[in-house]
Design a protein around this motif. Structure first.
Motif, mmCIF file in Angstrom:
data_model
loop_
_atom_site.group_PDB
_atom_site.id
_atom_site.type_symbol
_atom_site.label_atom_id
_atom_site.label_comp_id
_atom_site.label_asym_id
_atom_site.label_seq_id
_atom_site.Cartn_x
_atom_site.Cartn_y
_atom_site.Cartn_z
ATOM 1 N N SER A 273 1.176 -1.304 0.440
ATOM 2 C CA SER A 273 0.139 0.133 0.107
ATOM 3 C C SER A 273 0.926 1.547 0.154
ATOM 4 C CB SER A 273 -0.740 -0.017 0.741
ATOM 5 O OG SER A 273 -2.133 1.030 1.318
ATOM 6 N N GLY A 274 2.333 1.323 1.100
ATOM 7 C CA GLY A 274 3.003 2.473 0.726
ATOM 8 C C GLY A 274 3.594 3.093 -0.412
ATOM 9 N N VAL A 275 4.169 1.847 -0.745
ATOM 10 C CA VAL A 275 5.405 1.731 -1.883
ATOM 11 C C VAL A 275 4.312 1.570 -2.698
ATOM 12 C CG1 VAL A 275 7.675 1.323 -2.654
ATOM 13 C CG2 VAL A 275 7.309 1.724 -0.015
ATOM 14 N N GLN A 276 4.652 -0.031 -3.242
ATOM 15 C CA GLN A 276 4.339 -0.387 -4.395
ATOM 16 C C GLN A 276 2.808 0.357 -4.837
ATOM 17 O OE1 GLN A 276 6.677 -2.137 -6.314
ATOM 18 N NE2 GLN A 276 7.618 -3.065 -4.102
ATOM 19 N N GLY A 277 1.745 0.190 -4.682
ATOM 20 C CA GLY A 277 0.686 0.711 -5.132
ATOM 21 C C GLY A 277 0.483 -0.189 -5.552
ATOM 22 N N LYS A 278 0.604 -1.927 -5.715
ATOM 23 C CA LYS A 278 0.390 -2.949 -6.601
ATOM 24 C C LYS A 278 1.069 -3.896 -5.860
ATOM 25 C CE LYS A 278 3.491 -2.311 -9.669
ATOM 26 N NZ LYS A 278 3.987 -1.751 -11.591
ATOM 27 N N LEU A 279 0.316 -5.286 -5.963
ATOM 28 C CA LEU A 279 0.679 -6.613 -5.484
ATOM 29 C C LEU A 279 1.792 -7.248 -6.527
ATOM 30 C CD1 LEU A 279 0.771 -8.938 -3.392
ATOM 31 C CD2 LEU A 279 -1.223 -9.566 -5.065
ATOM 32 N N THR A 280 2.968 -7.181 -6.227
ATOM 33 C CA THR A 280 3.986 -7.820 -7.142
ATOM 34 C C THR A 280 4.652 -9.199 -6.753
ATOM 35 O OG1 THR A 280 5.812 -6.215 -5.276
ATOM 36 C CG2 THR A 280 4.496 -5.743 -7.737
ATOM 37 N N LEU A 281 5.733 -9.728 -6.489
ATOM 38 C CA LEU A 281 6.033 -10.989 -6.699
ATOM 39 C C LEU A 281 7.459 -10.649 -6.314
ATOM 40 C CD1 LEU A 281 6.367 -12.869 -10.257
ATOM 41 C CD2 LEU A 281 5.295 -13.314 -8.216
ATOM 42 N N ASP A 282 7.620 -11.179 -4.457
ATOM 43 C CA ASP A 282 8.954 -11.276 -3.821
ATOM 44 C C ASP A 282 8.594 -9.903 -3.357
ATOM 45 O OD1 ASP A 282 10.639 -12.388 -2.395
ATOM 46 O OD2 ASP A 282 12.475 -12.140 -4.055
ATOM 47 N N PHE A 283 7.416 -9.094 -3.070
ATOM 48 C CA PHE A 283 8.100 -7.879 -2.036
ATOM 49 C C PHE A 283 8.319 -7.881 -0.771
ATOM 50 C CE2 PHE A 283 3.569 -9.683 -1.001
ATOM 51 C CZ PHE A 283 3.519 -9.249 0.055
ATOM 52 N N VAL A 284 9.059 -9.458 -0.243
ATOM 53 C CA VAL A 284 8.680 -8.819 1.103
ATOM 54 C C VAL A 284 9.959 -8.940 1.261
ATOM 55 C CG1 VAL A 284 8.886 -10.821 3.334
ATOM 56 C CG2 VAL A 284 6.937 -10.541 1.849
ATOM 57 N N ALA A 285 11.498 -10.261 0.332
ATOM 58 C CA ALA A 285 12.428 -10.297 -0.338
ATOM 59 C C ALA A 285 13.460 -9.994 1.359
ATOM 60 C CB ALA A 285 12.973 -8.725 -0.509
ATOM 61 N N GLY A 286 13.087 -11.365 1.816
ATOM 62 C CA GLY A 286 13.567 -11.429 2.923
ATOM 63 C C GLY A 286 14.011 -10.936 4.405
ATOM 64 N N ALA A 287 12.677 -9.984 4.546
ATOM 65 C CA ALA A 287 12.477 -8.743 5.263
ATOM 66 C C ALA A 287 11.878 -10.063 6.507
ATOM 67 C CB ALA A 287 11.693 -8.061 5.363
ATOM 68 N N GLY A 288 11.161 -10.711 6.373
ATOM 69 C CA GLY A 288 11.029 -12.468 7.172
ATOM 70 C C GLY A 288 11.987 -12.718 7.988
ATOM 71 N N PHE A 289 13.026 -13.005 7.172
ATOM 72 C CA PHE A 289 14.781 -13.713 7.906
ATOM 73 C C PHE A 289 15.323 -13.229 8.564
ATOM 74 C CE2 PHE A 289 13.046 -16.738 4.237
ATOM 75 C CZ PHE A 289 13.196 -18.020 5.741
ATOM 76 N N THR A 290 15.318 -11.710 8.364
ATOM 77 C CA THR A 290 16.160 -10.414 9.418
ATOM 78 C C THR A 290 15.256 -9.898 10.171
ATOM 79 O OG1 THR A 290 16.142 -9.577 6.867
ATOM 80 C CG2 THR A 290 16.718 -8.072 8.558
ATOM 81 N N GLY A 291 13.856 -10.192 10.532
ATOM 82 C CA GLY A 291 13.457 -10.396 12.372
ATOM 83 C C GLY A 291 13.331 -10.703 12.523
#
Length: 371
Positions: A273-291
């Motif tokens: 909602s804040g950056v892409q403005g659309k659903l894309t592939l792999d938008f998480v990009a490893g953030a779950g593991f960085t968490g």
């Protein structure tokens, strides 16, 4: 038998992480020196690129926002006695919820209605994706680590399937959804500042940062100021004792993982909602593991998680600048240095703890003798 590590809370939350970070930077600097680069130059470019300009700071805070969500998700599950490594999948499913609500309702509803719906959808979808492994752990005995790993792959595959077969506009070759209506877009900070006559350089930083800070406060209040949080931590510390005290461990597993998944799902608000403005592939990009590293370094406390998320935001944004500005310093080298900092500042957080505990005990003994 090994003795328990005893030291005051301020030492555990502040001094120990700072010491581990210092060791991590020294080791990373040694590696940079070995590959023929200047550690001071790399550090200077990293700090300048991440904190030395309004644009760089905007990117740093944007990354930190995502890491606050995923760090809090890991911490809530941890306090419930669970190791949730499914943040990737839960964030992906949260982004899917954002997209479905935005695409179906965005053109017909105003922003004041849409944004709460988008936030609610992200949290609910993340919660739903985490609730299934929680149920399997609590009532079927499946290990939460295994099921959450598998659910990461399932969420990614489901996202691909829906984008390719249902959400992609007809005739489009790009694997992404339609653009969202403006009412479903989380306002960017530079756009808000412009309305008040303040000029800021464009960056992906948006109001999701405020949502992340509110989530951190909510987690702190829940875990340490509410009866529900006490029950959750009691089960995490001693499930059998909690059961004898009348607390239902199975229900607490479901609650802990549900809240954890909801927090991870809020990544979709920042990214989709804040950056892409659309659903894309792999938008998480490893953030779950960085968490996971963020939570470990932050000692599973909301304040520590915010500080650790800022550090990782600096590393991500500054690392990009280093790979561009320092000749011969490739992106792979940046990732290696980041990995060393994660290793020493996060995964090896307790290696130095016995030393600090002994120093503290020695100081207290001296204080007693001279007191």
């Amino acid at each position: 038998m090994s003795q328990a590590i005893v030291m005051p809370r301020w030492m555990d939350l502040v001094l120990l992480p700072l010491w581990n970070l210092l060791i991590a930077l020294l080791v990373a600097g040694g590696v940079v020196l070995l590959i023929g680069q200047s550690p001071l130059q790399a550090l200077s470019v990293l700090l300048q690129g991440s904190l030395g300009s309004a644009r760089g700071l905007g990117y740093t805070l944007y990354y930190a926002t995502t890491f606050i969500f995923t760090g809090l998700a890991v911490a809530v599950a941890f306090h419930g006695g669970l190791f949730n490594i499914g943040g990737e999948g839960q964030a992906t499913f949260g982004g899917l919820g954002v997209a479905l609500v935005a695409l179906w309702l965005g053109k017909g509803l105003p922003m004041l209605v849409m944004l709460p719906l988008v936030i609610l959808a992200a949290g609910l979808f993340g919660m739903l994706w985490a609730a299934v492994p929680a149920y399997l752990q609590a009532w079927r005995g499946s290990h939460i680590v295994i099921t959450t790993i598998m659910f990461n792959f399932l969420a990614a595959s489901l996202n691909v399937y829906l984008l390719v077969n249902w959400l992609r506009p007809k005739g489009s070759m790009a694997v992404e959804s339609d653009e969202f209506a403006d009412s479903a877009r989380m306002p960017a900070l530079h756009q808000l500042a412009e309305k008040f006559g303040i000029e800021l350089p464009s960056s992906p930083l948006n109001l999701s940062l405020l949502l992340a800070l509110l989530a951190a406060f909510g987690v702190w209040w829940l875990l340490w100021k509410s009866r529900a949080g006490y029950k959750l931590r009691a089960v995490g510390s001693a499930p059998q004792a909690a059961h004898y005290a009348g607390i239902k461990p199975r229900l607490q597993v479901l609650i802990a993982m549900g809240l954890s998944g909801a927090l991870a799902g809020l990544v979709g608000v920042n990214e989709i909602s804040g950056v892409q403005g659309k659903l894309t592939l792999d938008f998480v990009a490893g953030a779950g593991f960085t968490g996971i590293a963020v939570s470990l370094m932050g000692r599973n406390h909301p304040v520590g998680i915010i500080l650790a998320a800022l550090l990782f935001g600096v590393l991500y944004q500054g690392g990009v600048e280093v790979s561009f500005e320092v000749p011969g310093f490739s992106r792979e080298m940046v990732v290696t240095v980041q990995g060393l900092i994660v290793l020493f500042a996060g995964a090896m957080a307790m290696v130095s703890a016995p030393m600090f505990a002994r120093l503290y005990a020695s100081f207290k003994r001296r204080e007693v003798r001279h007191g």
